[in-house]
Write an enzyme that holds these catalytic residues in place. Structure first.
Site, mmCIF file in Angstrom:
data_model
loop_
_atom_site.group_PDB
_atom_site.id
_atom_site.type_symbol
_atom_site.label_atom_id
_atom_site.label_comp_id
_atom_site.label_asym_id
_atom_site.label_seq_id
_atom_site.Cartn_x
_atom_site.Cartn_y
_atom_site.Cartn_z
ATOM 1 N N PRO A 9 4.924 47.428 46.614
ATOM 2 C CA PRO A 9 5.853 47.552 46.943
ATOM 3 C C PRO A 9 7.609 46.401 46.264
ATOM 4 O O PRO A 9 7.336 45.350 45.923
ATOM 5 C CB PRO A 9 5.769 47.281 48.061
ATOM 6 N N ASN A 10 8.672 47.647 46.107
ATOM 7 C CA ASN A 10 10.067 46.809 45.654
ATOM 8 C C ASN A 10 10.019 45.949 44.829
ATOM 9 O O ASN A 10 11.177 46.301 44.125
ATOM 10 C CB ASN A 10 10.393 45.397 46.750
ATOM 11 N N ARG A 17 16.488 43.719 41.777
ATOM 12 C CA ARG A 17 16.399 42.961 43.005
ATOM 13 C C ARG A 17 16.195 41.466 42.976
ATOM 14 O O ARG A 17 15.994 40.988 42.265
ATOM 15 C CB ARG A 17 15.048 43.771 43.657
ATOM 16 N N TYR A 22 13.496 37.511 40.300
ATOM 17 C CA TYR A 22 13.139 38.523 39.107
ATOM 18 C C TYR A 22 13.360 38.873 37.989
ATOM 19 O O TYR A 22 12.762 39.684 37.373
ATOM 20 C CB TYR A 22 12.587 39.346 40.127
ATOM 21 N N ASN A 71 0.732 43.495 39.785
ATOM 22 C CA ASN A 71 1.240 43.201 40.552
ATOM 23 C C ASN A 71 1.634 43.571 42.424
ATOM 24 O O ASN A 71 2.263 44.433 42.105
ATOM 25 C CB ASN A 71 2.897 42.901 40.443
ATOM 26 N N ALA A 74 4.169 41.503 48.009
ATOM 27 C CA ALA A 74 4.018 41.521 48.606
ATOM 28 C C ALA A 74 2.758 41.417 49.766
ATOM 29 O O ALA A 74 1.634 40.690 50.750
ATOM 30 C CB ALA A 74 5.475 41.712 50.123
ATOM 31 N N ASP A 84 -10.536 43.936 49.050
ATOM 32 C CA ASP A 84 -11.997 45.227 49.497
ATOM 33 C C ASP A 84 -11.541 45.579 47.519
ATOM 34 O O ASP A 84 -12.370 46.206 47.398
ATOM 35 C CB ASP A 84 -12.077 45.916 50.033
ATOM 36 N N GLU A 95 -4.481 39.497 38.187
ATOM 37 C CA GLU A 95 -3.101 39.422 39.275
ATOM 38 C C GLU A 95 -2.104 39.143 38.410
ATOM 39 O O GLU A 95 -2.347 38.102 37.799
ATOM 40 C CB GLU A 95 -3.462 38.498 39.991
ATOM 41 N N HIS A 97 2.282 37.890 39.185
ATOM 42 C CA HIS A 97 3.224 37.117 39.950
ATOM 43 C C HIS A 97 4.404 36.640 38.803
ATOM 44 O O HIS A 97 3.932 35.491 38.009
ATOM 45 C CB HIS A 97 3.165 36.832 40.981
ATOM 46 N N ILE A 98 5.394 37.549 38.579
ATOM 47 C CA ILE A 98 6.521 37.156 38.367
ATOM 48 C C ILE A 98 7.201 35.836 38.742
ATOM 49 O O ILE A 98 7.917 35.134 37.294
ATOM 50 C CB ILE A 98 7.978 38.367 38.441
ATOM 51 N N ARG A 104 7.604 28.561 46.239
ATOM 52 C CA ARG A 104 8.119 29.494 47.097
ATOM 53 C C ARG A 104 7.635 29.746 48.168
ATOM 54 O O ARG A 104 6.569 28.645 49.516
ATOM 55 C CB ARG A 104 8.237 30.783 46.704
ATOM 56 N N ARG A 108 3.521 32.721 50.493
ATOM 57 C CA ARG A 108 2.978 33.247 49.392
ATOM 58 C C ARG A 108 2.134 32.383 48.268
ATOM 59 O O ARG A 108 2.157 32.767 47.083
ATOM 60 C CB ARG A 108 4.687 33.379 48.177
#
Ligand code: DQA
Length: 142
Positions: A9-10, A17, A22, A71, A74, A84, A95, A97-98, A104, A108
């Site tokens: 999302p996002n 954004r 980011y 990624n 949230a 799962d 995984e 994350h930027i 943060r 998070r």
């Protein structure tokens, strides 16, 4: 070799954004560069703002692709269902994350998906996706 980049999302708003967090580059622009960098890889990209759509995609490619770079945005911090789904498939997931989520807000700092992933790359900007792809290539050639 087939690798899927899966954004949650996002992340469709990358470039617009919170550019201070980011960056100012869209993912489509970065993805075009990745395709040029790795012409030998069948690179696929999928983004959704919907948890179920991300789970459906993991099920769809998670028994045939060689790697998934995820990624989860949230949903990383909320979704047992995504964790799962990663646990249910056979394709390894990295995984990404930027931003450095550990610098943060406290909410998070916890990832439901991290224990199900091969590893995590955090805080290295968009280059985290490239590093994850390079790891899949290294792993395949060992
Ligand atoms: C993010 C970090 C998450 O905490 C956040 O919800 C995102 C983006 C990152 O790439 O830094 O949407 O996954």
């Amino acid at each position: 070799m087939r690798i899927l980049i899966l954004n949650g999302p996002n992340l469709n708003l990358l470039g617009k954004r919170e550019p201070d967090v980011y960056g100012s580059r869209s993912f489509e622009d970065y993805f075009a560069e990745l395709k040029l960098l790795f012409p030998e890889i069948q690179l696929e990209y999928f983004q959704s703002n919907h948890e179920g759509a991300l789970i459906d995609k993991l099920h769809e490619v998670g028994f045939s692709a060689d790697g998934i770079v995820l990624n989860a945005g949230a949903y990383t911090h909320t979704s047992v269902a995504l964790a799962d789904a990663i646990g249910a498939i056979t394709t390894p997931v990295v995984e990404v994350h930027i931003s450095n989520v550990h610098k943060r807000e406290a909410f998070r700092h916890h990832s439901y998906i991290a224990p199900k992933c091969a590893g995590s790359i955090v805080g290295l900007g968009l280059e985290g996706y490239r590093l994850a792809i390079e790891w899949f290539i290294l792993k395949k050639n060992v």
